[in-house]
Every structure is written in structure tokens, then in C-alpha cells.
Scaffold this active site. Sequence first.
Site, mmCIF file in Angstrom:
data_model
loop_
_atom_site.group_PDB
_atom_site.id
_atom_site.type_symbol
_atom_site.label_atom_id
_atom_site.label_comp_id
_atom_site.label_asym_id
_atom_site.label_seq_id
_atom_site.Cartn_x
_atom_site.Cartn_y
_atom_site.Cartn_z
ATOM 1 N N GLY A 23 0.674 3.054 -8.991
ATOM 2 C CA GLY A 23 0.383 1.825 -7.839
ATOM 3 C C GLY A 23 -0.797 1.165 -8.192
ATOM 4 O O GLY A 23 -0.895 -0.147 -8.334
ATOM 5 N N HIS A 24 -2.110 1.823 -8.317
ATOM 6 C CA HIS A 24 -3.295 1.398 -8.462
ATOM 7 C C HIS A 24 -3.348 0.759 -9.767
ATOM 8 O O HIS A 24 -3.927 -0.398 -9.983
ATOM 9 C CB HIS A 24 -4.468 2.614 -8.555
ATOM 10 C CG HIS A 24 -4.687 3.191 -7.363
ATOM 11 N ND1 HIS A 24 -4.174 4.341 -7.173
ATOM 12 C CD2 HIS A 24 -5.206 2.668 -6.264
ATOM 13 C CE1 HIS A 24 -4.309 4.646 -5.922
ATOM 14 N NE2 HIS A 24 -4.952 3.861 -5.246
#
Length: 282
Positions: A36-37
Site C-alpha cells: 500500500g505504501h
Amino acid sequence: MMIVKTIGEIRDLVKGWRDEGFSVGFVPTMGALHEGHKSLMERAMAENDRVITSIFVNPTQFGPDEDFEAYPRDLAKDGALCDQVGVHAVFAPDAQELYLSDKCTTVHISGLTDVLCGSKRPGHFDGVCLVVSKFFNIIGPDKAYFGQKDAQQVAVMKRLVRDMNFEVEIISCPIVREEDGLAISSRNVYLSEEERKAAQVLNRSLKMAKSVLEQGERNAPILKAAILSCIIQEPMAKIDYVEVVDKENLESINGEIKNNVLIPIAVYIGKTRLIDNITFEV
């Protein structure tokens, strides 16, 4: 890629970029980086000349019953992912660099931070707003990137920028999901194999809600009841909250849905609290 530890160094670095006419993107994180990051950093890289990722476990957003010391920290591993993406600098200060021992300034956004996750974690968003305000002041990015999984945080950041006149654009990036539909989160590692399977009920209930909306249903209580009915069929699920709210101000909708809507949910699977959401444009 540079790893920068001090405010003076990061300001000098950004000033040099600005002198060359470069745009600056910023991805704030607390480390424990995952896909996600990575998606946030990739988006920032595509839209800016230079990108900074912060890795800072922020003490001011932890409550008295939340274990700040136990939060995972692995700067080498996180830095390697940033380097893989191509991020130009990691800003990784320690707490003493950002917070003076006699600090007395707080940042509070009323209303938006008193509901949903904010009602469960009093003071949490004050800490988030304080540290992000400091980062915006220190770095002065053109754009800052946040994941839509934390939809309340996105709404709070947009209001912070509006109210404080920060010259930064908040970019909300889509939720990144595992193959089974579970929203990617650092908390997923705490799920057993059985719990991981049970956790699919979050995405399943939200997909059902979206289908109901697409079929024309606009009664918020009916929609909420359908989601609750779906989740309680999973024995391992314990509901924290299911809400239907206005996307911008996060106010609960108790009748007809007339504006763009956010449906956020928080569910315990075993001892692990998971959040997810969908948005729908009316």
C-alpha cells in the site's frame, strides 16, 4: 537515495531542489512499509520531480493504552523499499528532533475527528494533525499522498490544509488489496490462517453495499442494516462500527442519500481490528 535525520538537512535539500525548479511530492508514513505504501510512493514518483518519504513513529498519536514501544521499526528494510521505488530521500528524524521537551502547541480539528475511529482513539488525530503540520512546514511539498483505506484521515488532512492555508494538494490514492480482497494493512500479519479467511467478510459486505447502491437504493438505514446482516454471518467477526456518512464532512446520513457517500467499517477479527471502506458518487 538519501536518508536524512535532521530538519536543517531536509530543508537544505528541498531548497536546492526548489532552486532547480523541481516539484516535490511527499509520502508520510510510520514505517512498516508494505505494498500500500509502495503504491503511494509510485504515484508520487509519477507526478513529481522529487519525492520524500518520511519514516517516523509519531508518539503524539498513540493513546495511553496503545503500545508505542512495540510498533515495528526497521529502517533498513523500509529504506530498501523506498530505494527500490526510486524515492529521492527518506526523512527519518527521531522524536527529539521534531518535538521539544517543553512543547505546548496542539492541533485539533473538531467534528471530523470526534467520530468513527476518532471516537475510539481520543487524541489520535490531534497527534496526526500536529506531526503532519510540522512536516508540511518543514518540507513544503506540492503534493502529499495518503491511502483511501484511512478515509477519515484523508478527510481530516483535506480540512487541515484548507483551514491552515497550507500550499499543498492532498492526493487520495485507491485502496490496495490482497488477492482475496482484504485491504493491505500492517495489521494483517497478526491474523491466523482461519482469521484471514474470516476477514474477507469486510470486503464482501462492502461489495454487496456497492451493488445495492448501483441498483438504486438510497435509504441509508436500509443499506447499513444490509451490511450489518452480512458481517454478523461471520462468527469470528465483532463489529466496532458500520456507518454511512457524507464523504466530505463525515456526518452520519440517517435518511436518503443525496450526496457523495462514504461507507466506513471497523471490525475485529479475533483481537485484530481491521478497517475498510468504499465511496459512492451520487
